[in-house]
Design a protein around this motif. Structure first.
Motif, PDB file in Angstrom:
ATOM      1  N   VAL A 262       0.940  -1.271   0.115  1.00 48.37           N
ATOM      2  CA  VAL A 262       0.090  -0.023   0.007  1.00 48.37           C
ATOM      3  C   VAL A 262       0.930   1.160   0.104  1.00 48.37           C
ATOM      4  O   VAL A 262       0.416   2.221  -0.495  1.00 48.37           O
ATOM      5  CB  VAL A 262      -0.929  -0.056   1.453  1.00 48.37           C
ATOM      6  N   GLU A 263       1.935   1.211   0.739  1.00 50.26           N
ATOM      7  CA  GLU A 263       2.975   2.494   0.738  1.00 50.26           C
ATOM      8  C   GLU A 263       3.319   2.692  -0.649  1.00 50.26           C
ATOM      9  O   GLU A 263       3.786   4.095  -0.683  1.00 50.26           O
ATOM     10  CB  GLU A 263       4.184   2.049   1.967  1.00 50.26           C
ATOM     11  N   ASN A 264       3.452   1.924  -1.524  1.00 51.94           N
ATOM     12  CA  ASN A 264       4.054   1.965  -2.782  1.00 51.94           C
ATOM     13  C   ASN A 264       2.821   2.602  -3.951  1.00 51.94           C
ATOM     14  O   ASN A 264       3.145   3.500  -4.539  1.00 51.94           O
ATOM     15  CB  ASN A 264       4.720   0.975  -3.378  1.00 51.94           C
ATOM     16  N   PHE A 265       1.732   1.956  -3.572  1.00 55.59           N
ATOM     17  CA  PHE A 265       0.472   2.398  -4.133  1.00 55.59           C
ATOM     18  C   PHE A 265       0.061   3.719  -4.057  1.00 55.59           C
ATOM     19  O   PHE A 265       0.052   4.590  -5.068  1.00 55.59           O
ATOM     20  CB  PHE A 265      -0.568   1.580  -3.745  1.00 55.59           C
ATOM     21  N   ILE A 266       0.189   4.336  -2.556  1.00 54.09           N
ATOM     22  CA  ILE A 266      -0.190   5.732  -2.485  1.00 54.09           C
ATOM     23  C   ILE A 266       0.826   6.592  -2.902  1.00 54.09           C
ATOM     24  O   ILE A 266       0.285   8.061  -3.031  1.00 54.09           O
ATOM     25  CB  ILE A 266      -0.463   5.541  -0.939  1.00 54.09           C
ATOM     26  N   LYS A 267       1.930   6.329  -3.339  1.00 57.05           N
ATOM     27  CA  LYS A 267       3.196   7.185  -3.935  1.00 57.05           C
ATOM     28  C   LYS A 267       2.937   7.384  -5.558  1.00 57.05           C
ATOM     29  O   LYS A 267       3.434   8.241  -6.276  1.00 57.05           O
ATOM     30  CB  LYS A 267       4.459   6.626  -3.763  1.00 57.05           C
ATOM     31  N   MET A 268       1.984   6.796  -6.071  1.00 54.66           N
ATOM     32  CA  MET A 268       1.719   6.539  -7.373  1.00 54.66           C
ATOM     33  C   MET A 268       0.766   7.886  -7.875  1.00 54.66           C
ATOM     34  O   MET A 268       0.040   8.127  -7.008  1.00 54.66           O
ATOM     35  CB  MET A 268       0.831   5.251  -8.064  1.00 54.66           C
ATOM     36  N   ASP A 269       1.155   8.492  -9.073  1.00 50.51           N
ATOM     37  CA  ASP A 269       0.471   9.828  -9.494  1.00 50.51           C
ATOM     38  C   ASP A 269      -0.977   9.494  -9.838  1.00 50.51           C
ATOM     39  O   ASP A 269      -1.512   8.188 -10.439  1.00 50.51           O
ATOM     40  CB  ASP A 269       1.020  10.136 -10.846  1.00 50.51           C
ATOM     41  N   GLY A 270      -1.898  10.126  -9.023  1.00 53.79           N
ATOM     42  CA  GLY A 270      -3.288   9.826  -9.096  1.00 53.79           C
ATOM     43  C   GLY A 270      -4.072   8.642  -8.368  1.00 53.79           C
ATOM     44  O   GLY A 270      -5.138   8.631  -8.142  1.00 53.79           O
ATOM     45  N   ALA A 271      -3.314   8.346  -7.182  1.00 57.53           N
ATOM     46  CA  ALA A 271      -3.599   7.162  -6.465  1.00 57.53           C
ATOM     47  C   ALA A 271      -4.638   7.656  -5.347  1.00 57.53           C
ATOM     48  O   ALA A 271      -5.517   7.111  -5.371  1.00 57.53           O
ATOM     49  CB  ALA A 271      -2.493   6.568  -5.493  1.00 57.53           C
ATOM     50  N   HIS A 272      -4.476   9.051  -4.676  1.00 56.27           N
ATOM     51  CA  HIS A 272      -5.451   9.452  -3.835  1.00 56.27           C
ATOM     52  C   HIS A 272      -6.640   9.966  -4.547  1.00 56.27           C
ATOM     53  O   HIS A 272      -7.718   9.810  -4.109  1.00 56.27           O
ATOM     54  CB  HIS A 272      -4.726  10.605  -3.012  1.00 56.27           C
ATOM     55  N   GLU A 273      -6.773  10.332  -5.764  1.00 58.54           N
ATOM     56  CA  GLU A 273      -7.704  10.717  -6.501  1.00 58.54           C
ATOM     57  C   GLU A 273      -8.447   9.681  -6.900  1.00 58.54           C
ATOM     58  O   GLU A 273      -9.696   9.608  -6.958  1.00 58.54           O
ATOM     59  CB  GLU A 273      -7.285  11.846  -7.644  1.00 58.54           C
ATOM     60  N   ALA A 274      -7.773   8.465  -7.179  1.00 57.98           N
ATOM     61  CA  ALA A 274      -8.478   7.204  -7.789  1.00 57.98           C
ATOM     62  C   ALA A 274      -9.390   6.712  -6.580  1.00 57.98           C
ATOM     63  O   ALA A 274     -10.494   6.152  -6.629  1.00 57.98           O
ATOM     64  CB  ALA A 274      -7.568   6.156  -8.101  1.00 57.98           C
ATOM     65  N   LEU A 275      -8.672   6.677  -5.255  1.00 51.97           N
ATOM     66  CA  LEU A 275      -9.408   6.410  -4.040  1.00 51.97           C
ATOM     67  C   LEU A 275     -10.745   7.247  -3.630  1.00 51.97           C
ATOM     68  O   LEU A 275     -11.768   6.477  -3.498  1.00 51.97           O
ATOM     69  CB  LEU A 275      -8.510   6.450  -2.757  1.00 51.97           C
ATOM     70  N   ASP A 276     -10.587   8.523  -3.875  1.00 49.07           N
ATOM     71  CA  ASP A 276     -11.820   9.661  -3.775  1.00 49.07           C
ATOM     72  C   ASP A 276     -12.877   9.022  -4.578  1.00 49.07           C
ATOM     73  O   ASP A 276     -14.077   8.823  -4.405  1.00 49.07           O
ATOM     74  CB  ASP A 276     -11.170  10.747  -4.194  1.00 49.07           C
ATOM     75  N   SER A 277     -12.567   8.761  -6.049  1.00 49.93           N
ATOM     76  CA  SER A 277     -13.279   8.483  -6.885  1.00 49.93           C
ATOM     77  C   SER A 277     -14.079   7.188  -6.878  1.00 49.93           C
ATOM     78  O   SER A 277     -15.371   7.049  -6.961  1.00 49.93           O
ATOM     79  CB  SER A 277     -12.789   8.542  -8.494  1.00 49.93           C
TER      80      SER A 277
END
Length: 372
Positions: A262-277
Motif C-alpha cells: 500500500v505504501e508504494n501504491f499511495i505514492k503513484m500519481d493519481g492514487a489518492h484521486e482514484a481512492l476518492d473517485s
C-alpha cells in the motif's frame, strides 16, 4: 479442455434449447484460483453429466465472475490461461449471461467455487445453488443445507478441485489440466513457503500427485515466479485499475487487495484521486487496502484504512484489526494522511502469515454486529 470451452461458448446463443443450464462460477475477484477452478470443475461436470450422453439437454458453462472489460486488469489470469493454450475468446464473463433470467425460468443450477457467500445483488440466486467448493472458513451466516458441499480449509481451492478429479475421474488430468491446477496452488501457498505457512498436507499431497501423473514444466520455482511477475506487472495499469484488480466487498465494506505494498501504491500519481473517485462511486464511507510484496521469496504485508469522513463503523473496524488475536496482525501505524476531510491511515503488518483470507472474518464480524 478447449473442445469443452467451445461447446460452452456455443451454448450462449442457444440457451432456450436447453432444459438445464449448469453454471460454475468463481468469486467476484476472478483471481487465478477462482478462474482456474471454474474452468476445471466445469470441465469435470461436463464430462460427468453431458459428454457422451444422448438426448441430454444440459449445458455446462463456467463463467468468470466479472465483466468482460474488467478482465484485462487480471494480469496473471490473462497470462496464465493464454500460456496454457486456452483461447481467451472462449471464456464467458458475467455480463454475457443473464443468471437472474435463467433462475426465474427454473433452468439454472449454480455451482460456487472459491467462495460460499453471495453478495446482496445475487441473493436471489441462492435457491439455485446446488454445489459449493471452497477453501475458506465457514461463514456462520451462510449455513447451506441440502447441497453438495466441500468446505475445507486448505491453501487453495484448486487443491479441492484437483483432489475431487483425482478420486473420481483421473483420466481428465492430462498435462494441460494438471499444470492449470498447479499454478494457483503454488500462488495461494506462496510456493509452499514456510514463512507464509499457508500450505496444508492436502496441498502437498495433491500437487505431488499432479506432478507424478505428468511431466510438468517448468519447475515449481520457475512457474511460481512467472505467475508472480505477471501478477505484479502493473506497467499498463492505472491506480483506478489496481483498486478493482483484486476487490472484495464484505457487508458493504470494500477490501482492496493490491499486488504491491500500500505504501508504494499511495505514492503513484493519481492514487489518492482514484481512492476518492472509487469511494464516491461505490457510495462507501471507507475502504480497507491490503498490500502484499513477495520479492525474493520474502513476504511483506501492510494495511491502510481510507475514509472520506470519520465514522463509527470505521473506528470499530480499526479497533478490531489492532486488537485481533486470531490472528494477531501486529499492526504498527506508520503514516497518517489527511486532506480535505479525507484520511488514510497506514499500518505495517508484522505477522506476515495473516493473509486477507484470515483478515476478512474480522471485518465481517464487526460489520455484521455493528449497530452504527
Amino acid at each position: 479442455m478447449e473442445s469443452f470451452l467451445r461447446a460452452s461458448k456455443a451454448c450462449l446463443t442457444t440457451l432456450n434449447a436447453y432444459e438445464k443450464i449448469i453454471v460454475v462460477m468463481g468469486n467476484p475477484t476472478c483471481d487465478l484460483d477462482s478462474a482456474v477452478c471454474a474452468l476445471v470443475h466445469g470441465f469435470f461436470v461436463y464430462t460427468d453429466r453431458v459428454q457422451g450422453q444422448k438426448n441430454e439437454k444440459i449445458a455446462v458453462i463456467p463463467i468468470m465472475n466479472i465483466s468482460k472489460k474488467e478482465f484485462r486488469v487480471k494480469t496473471e489470469v490473462v497470462y496464465y490461461l493464454g500460456g496454457h493454450n486456452l483461447p481467451l475468446n472462449l471464456l464467458t464473463f458475467r455480463d454475457e449471461i443473464d443468471l437472474r433470467k435463467l433462475n426465474a425460468e427454473g433452468k439454472l443450477e449454480l455451482i460456487l467455487v472459491d467462495h460460499h457467500t453471495l453478495p446482496k445483488e445475487d441473493l436471489s440466486l441462492a435457491d439455485s445453488v446446488v454445489e459449493i467448493i471452497d477453501h475458506r472458513p465457514q461463514d456462520v451466516t451462510w449455513s447451506w443445507s441440502g447441497r453438495t458441499i466441500n468446505l475445507q480449509t486448505v491453501g487453495s481451492c484448486a487443491t479441492l478441485v484437483a483432489k475431487n478429479i483425482l478420486e473420481k475421474r483421473r483420466m481428465l488430468l492430462d498435462s494441460q489440466v494438471s499444470n492449470l491446477l498447479r499454478g494457483p496452488i503454488l500462488i495461494d501457498t506462496c510456493n509452499f513457503s514456510k514463512e507464509a505457512d499457508r500450505a496444508t498436507p492436502m496441498d502437498f499431497d495433491v500437487i505431488r500427485q499432479l506432478e507424478e501423473l505428468n511431466t510438468l514444466h517448468p519447475s515449481r520455482d520457475q512457474l511460481y515466479q512467472d505467475i508472480l511477475n505477471a501478477k505484479t506487472d502493473i506497467s499498463q495499469l492505472t491506480p483506478d485499475d489496481l483498486i478493482i484488480k483484486d476487490l472484495k466487498v464484505v457487508n458493504g465494506i470494500p477490501i482492496v487487495g493490491l499486488p504491491i505494498l500500500v505504501e508504494n501504491f499511495i505514492k503513484m500519481d493519481g492514487a489518492h484521486e482514484a481512492l476518492d473517485s472509487f469511494a464516491m462511486k461505490e457510495n462507501t464511507p471507507f475502504a480497507i487496502l491490503i498490500g502484499l510484496d513477495l520479492k525474493n521469496d520474502v513476504v511483506t504485508r501492510d494495511i491502510a484504512v481510507f475514509s472520506l469522513s470519520s465514522n463509527e463503523l470505521e473506528n470499530k473496524v480499526i479497533e478490531a484489526l489492532m486488537t485481533s488475536t486470531n490472528p494477531k496482525l501486529e499492526l504498527t501505524e506508520t503514516h497518517r494522511f489527511s486532506k480535505s476531510g479525507r484520511t488514510l491511515i497506514h499500518y505495517k503488518q508484522g505477522n506476515v502469515k495473516a493473509s486477507r483470507k484470515q483478515i476478512l472474518p474480522i471485518i465481517q464480524s464487526v460489520s455484521r454486529d455493528c449497530t452504527c
